[in-house]
Design a protein around this motif. Sequence first.
Motif, PDB file in Angstrom:
ATOM      1  N   LEU A 172      27.487  -0.957   0.977  1.00 39.43           N
ATOM      2  CA  LEU A 172      27.141  -2.111   1.994  1.00 39.43           C
ATOM      3  C   LEU A 172      27.270  -1.862   3.280  1.00 39.43           C
ATOM      4  N   LEU A 173      28.270  -1.968   4.161  1.00 38.39           N
ATOM      5  CA  LEU A 173      28.431  -0.805   5.063  1.00 38.39           C
ATOM      6  C   LEU A 173      27.722  -0.441   5.517  1.00 38.39           C
ATOM      7  N   TYR A 174      27.467   0.592   4.790  1.00 36.35           N
ATOM      8  CA  TYR A 174      25.899   2.080   4.689  1.00 36.35           C
ATOM      9  C   TYR A 174      25.126   1.045   5.528  1.00 36.35           C
ATOM     10  N   HIS A 175      24.606   0.090   4.325  1.00 41.51           N
ATOM     11  CA  HIS A 175      23.315  -0.782   4.709  1.00 41.51           C
ATOM     12  C   HIS A 175      22.795  -1.064   6.293  1.00 41.51           C
ATOM     13  N   VAL A 176      24.050  -1.873   6.824  1.00 40.26           N
ATOM     14  CA  VAL A 176      23.880  -2.840   7.896  1.00 40.26           C
ATOM     15  C   VAL A 176      22.687  -2.369   8.879  1.00 40.26           C
ATOM     16  N   PRO A 177      23.162  -0.817   9.267  1.00 36.50           N
ATOM     17  CA  PRO A 177      21.962  -0.315  10.200  1.00 36.50           C
ATOM     18  C   PRO A 177      20.728  -0.587   9.860  1.00 36.50           C
ATOM     19  N   PHE A 178      20.143  -0.262   8.324  1.00 31.84           N
ATOM     20  CA  PHE A 178      19.118  -0.637   7.522  1.00 31.84           C
ATOM     21  C   PHE A 178      18.683  -1.836   7.695  1.00 31.84           C
ATOM     22  N   LEU A 179      19.450  -2.385   7.877  1.00 31.75           N
ATOM     23  CA  LEU A 179      19.113  -4.066   7.961  1.00 31.75           C
ATOM     24  C   LEU A 179      18.907  -4.641   8.199  1.00 31.75           C
ATOM     25  N   LEU A 180      19.393  -4.088  10.477  1.00 31.16           N
ATOM     26  CA  LEU A 180      19.211  -4.596  11.602  1.00 31.16           C
ATOM     27  C   LEU A 180      17.875  -3.960  12.269  1.00 31.16           C
ATOM     28  N   TRP A 181      17.957  -2.941  11.238  1.00 30.38           N
ATOM     29  CA  TRP A 181      16.193  -2.346  11.889  1.00 30.38           C
ATOM     30  C   TRP A 181      15.309  -2.638  10.768  1.00 30.38           C
ATOM     31  N   PHE A 182      15.639  -2.770   9.963  1.00 28.74           N
ATOM     32  CA  PHE A 182      13.822  -3.415   9.101  1.00 28.74           C
ATOM     33  C   PHE A 182      13.792  -4.147   8.764  1.00 28.74           C
ATOM     34  N   GLY A 225      25.723   8.916  -3.681  1.00 31.20           N
ATOM     35  CA  GLY A 225      25.026   8.220  -5.124  1.00 31.20           C
ATOM     36  C   GLY A 225      24.443   7.003  -4.698  1.00 31.20           C
ATOM     37  N   MET A 226      25.434   6.061  -3.967  1.00 31.76           N
ATOM     38  CA  MET A 226      24.743   4.330  -3.966  1.00 31.76           C
ATOM     39  C   MET A 226      23.757   3.973  -3.036  1.00 31.76           C
ATOM     40  N   VAL A 227      23.462   5.560  -1.825  1.00 34.10           N
ATOM     41  CA  VAL A 227      22.714   5.083  -0.452  1.00 34.10           C
ATOM     42  C   VAL A 227      21.400   5.709  -0.165  1.00 34.10           C
ATOM     43  N   LEU A 228      21.639   6.972  -0.638  1.00 31.94           N
ATOM     44  CA  LEU A 228      20.504   7.861  -0.351  1.00 31.94           C
ATOM     45  C   LEU A 228      19.981   8.241  -2.060  1.00 31.94           C
ATOM     46  N   TYR A 229      20.909   8.324  -2.973  1.00 27.03           N
ATOM     47  CA  TYR A 229      20.019   8.530  -4.214  1.00 27.03           C
ATOM     48  C   TYR A 229      19.159   6.889  -4.494  1.00 27.03           C
ATOM     49  N   GLN A 230      19.902   5.624  -4.270  1.00 26.88           N
ATOM     50  CA  GLN A 230      19.351   4.156  -5.078  1.00 26.88           C
ATOM     51  C   GLN A 230      17.954   4.494  -3.902  1.00 26.88           C
ATOM     52  N   GLY A 231      18.680   4.612  -2.566  1.00 26.74           N
ATOM     53  CA  GLY A 231      17.575   3.809  -1.472  1.00 26.74           C
ATOM     54  C   GLY A 231      15.657   5.070  -1.175  1.00 26.74           C
ATOM     55  N   LEU A 232      16.516   6.169  -1.566  1.00 23.27           N
ATOM     56  CA  LEU A 232      15.159   6.850  -1.757  1.00 23.27           C
ATOM     57  C   LEU A 232      14.348   6.397  -3.273  1.00 23.27           C
ATOM     58  N   SER A 233      14.925   6.399  -3.930  1.00 21.43           N
ATOM     59  CA  SER A 233      14.217   6.049  -5.060  1.00 21.43           C
ATOM     60  C   SER A 233      13.191   4.821  -5.516  1.00 21.43           C
ATOM     61  N   TYR A 234      14.240   3.293  -4.410  1.00 21.00           N
ATOM     62  CA  TYR A 234      13.096   2.518  -4.455  1.00 21.00           C
ATOM     63  C   TYR A 234      12.323   2.996  -3.269  1.00 21.00           C
ATOM     64  N   ILE A 251       9.263  -6.113  -2.559  1.00 19.91           N
ATOM     65  CA  ILE A 251      10.462  -6.606  -2.062  1.00 19.91           C
ATOM     66  C   ILE A 251      10.573  -4.733  -0.958  1.00 19.91           C
ATOM     67  N   SER A 252      10.998  -5.190  -0.266  1.00 16.72           N
ATOM     68  CA  SER A 252      11.600  -4.014   0.284  1.00 16.72           C
ATOM     69  C   SER A 252      11.918  -2.842  -0.021  1.00 16.72           C
ATOM     70  N   PRO A 253      12.610  -1.444   0.035  1.00 19.66           N
ATOM     71  CA  PRO A 253      13.079  -0.871  -0.554  1.00 19.66           C
ATOM     72  C   PRO A 253      15.025  -1.156  -0.562  1.00 19.66           C
ATOM     73  N   VAL A 254      14.707  -1.466   1.494  1.00 22.43           N
ATOM     74  CA  VAL A 254      16.973  -1.760   2.118  1.00 22.43           C
ATOM     75  C   VAL A 254      16.656  -2.842   1.206  1.00 22.43           C
ATOM     76  N   SER A 255      16.358  -3.675   1.292  1.00 20.06           N
ATOM     77  CA  SER A 255      16.288  -4.855   0.946  1.00 20.06           C
ATOM     78  C   SER A 255      16.864  -4.776  -0.888  1.00 20.06           C
ATOM     79  N   ILE A 256      16.616  -4.421  -2.150  1.00 20.80           N
ATOM     80  CA  ILE A 256      16.454  -4.424  -2.797  1.00 20.80           C
ATOM     81  C   ILE A 256      17.972  -3.615  -3.359  1.00 20.80           C
TER      82      ILE A 256
END
Length: 306
Positions: free
Chosen positions: A199-209, A82-91, A36-41
């Motif tokens: 969840l709101l921050y993830h929307v543009p990434f989901l639209l792109w990826f 804490g939730m988007v940058l840290y977690q997203g980059l970790s994935y 699964i992709s980082p943005v999806s997980i």
Amino acid sequence: MVQLSKYQKWAFVLPLIAVLIWSLNIAVTRYVADYISPVSISFYRWFVAFLILTPFMLPKVWKQRAVIGKDLGKLAVLSAFGMVLYQGLSYTAAHYTTATNMGIVNAFVPVFTIFISYLILKDVPNRFAIFGSLLSFAGLIYVMSQGHISSLFEQGGHWGDAVMVVAVGFYAFYGVFLKKWQLKLPLLTSLYVQIGFALLYHVPFLLWFGLDGINADNAASVLYAGVFPSLIAPLLWMVAVQAIGPNRTSIFMNLMPVFTAIIASLWLSEHWTIYHTIGGMMILVGIIMAQKKTMKVPSQLVETAS
């Protein structure tokens, strides 16, 4: 000497379980990277947690909306770090490095916190903090170079480890902002609102990826990430802080690289090498030294640890 009650003695088990959950999540992150992709997980993790919390928290948040509104901007910033940058980059890092290395780099949070605190809170580190931080940094470089410092520059370093270092830096900012702002909100209220922003921050990434579907290969990992490290571990940590104090509780975070290495060895067949031992010991000794008579890492609100 203050004697601990029977309840307090049992409370020492709670942070142990919490750190074990977060360590296992690092291994889960590495395992599921192939499915699964980082943005999806990252999105699914917080979506599952949000669904579980909503029936209990939405009525409370609505009643507290006036109080929450005063800190809405700060909660948005905390969520981003804490939730988007840290977690997203970790994935993302999990695609390029091992779970063992991720666990070791993750232990670097206290050192980053000391220097970010100096920049933001004007907490001046003492000589122990400076020397310990340099020793930890040397250990980190040693691990990233796999014991051959020259190769770090010849090959441009290990991409996954570098991404994880950036992720840990963002989490250190998260902890310092928690200390700076001292939000007067209950833990679960703060956690719930931050998840909503995530969840709101993830929307543009989901639209792109795009969003990968949940299937037999990744469903268990998504469910684990959304329940155990996102909800259960922070609650255990909070109870432990109340029972035995933040200082005693925070010590258990140093076990994360050890737990992660054991899990990765048994489950992912990763090998613990001599450079892991040398670099890991340098980091651990440096962290212990760096925290001597310096600011304590904010441990009462470890809401989004891996």
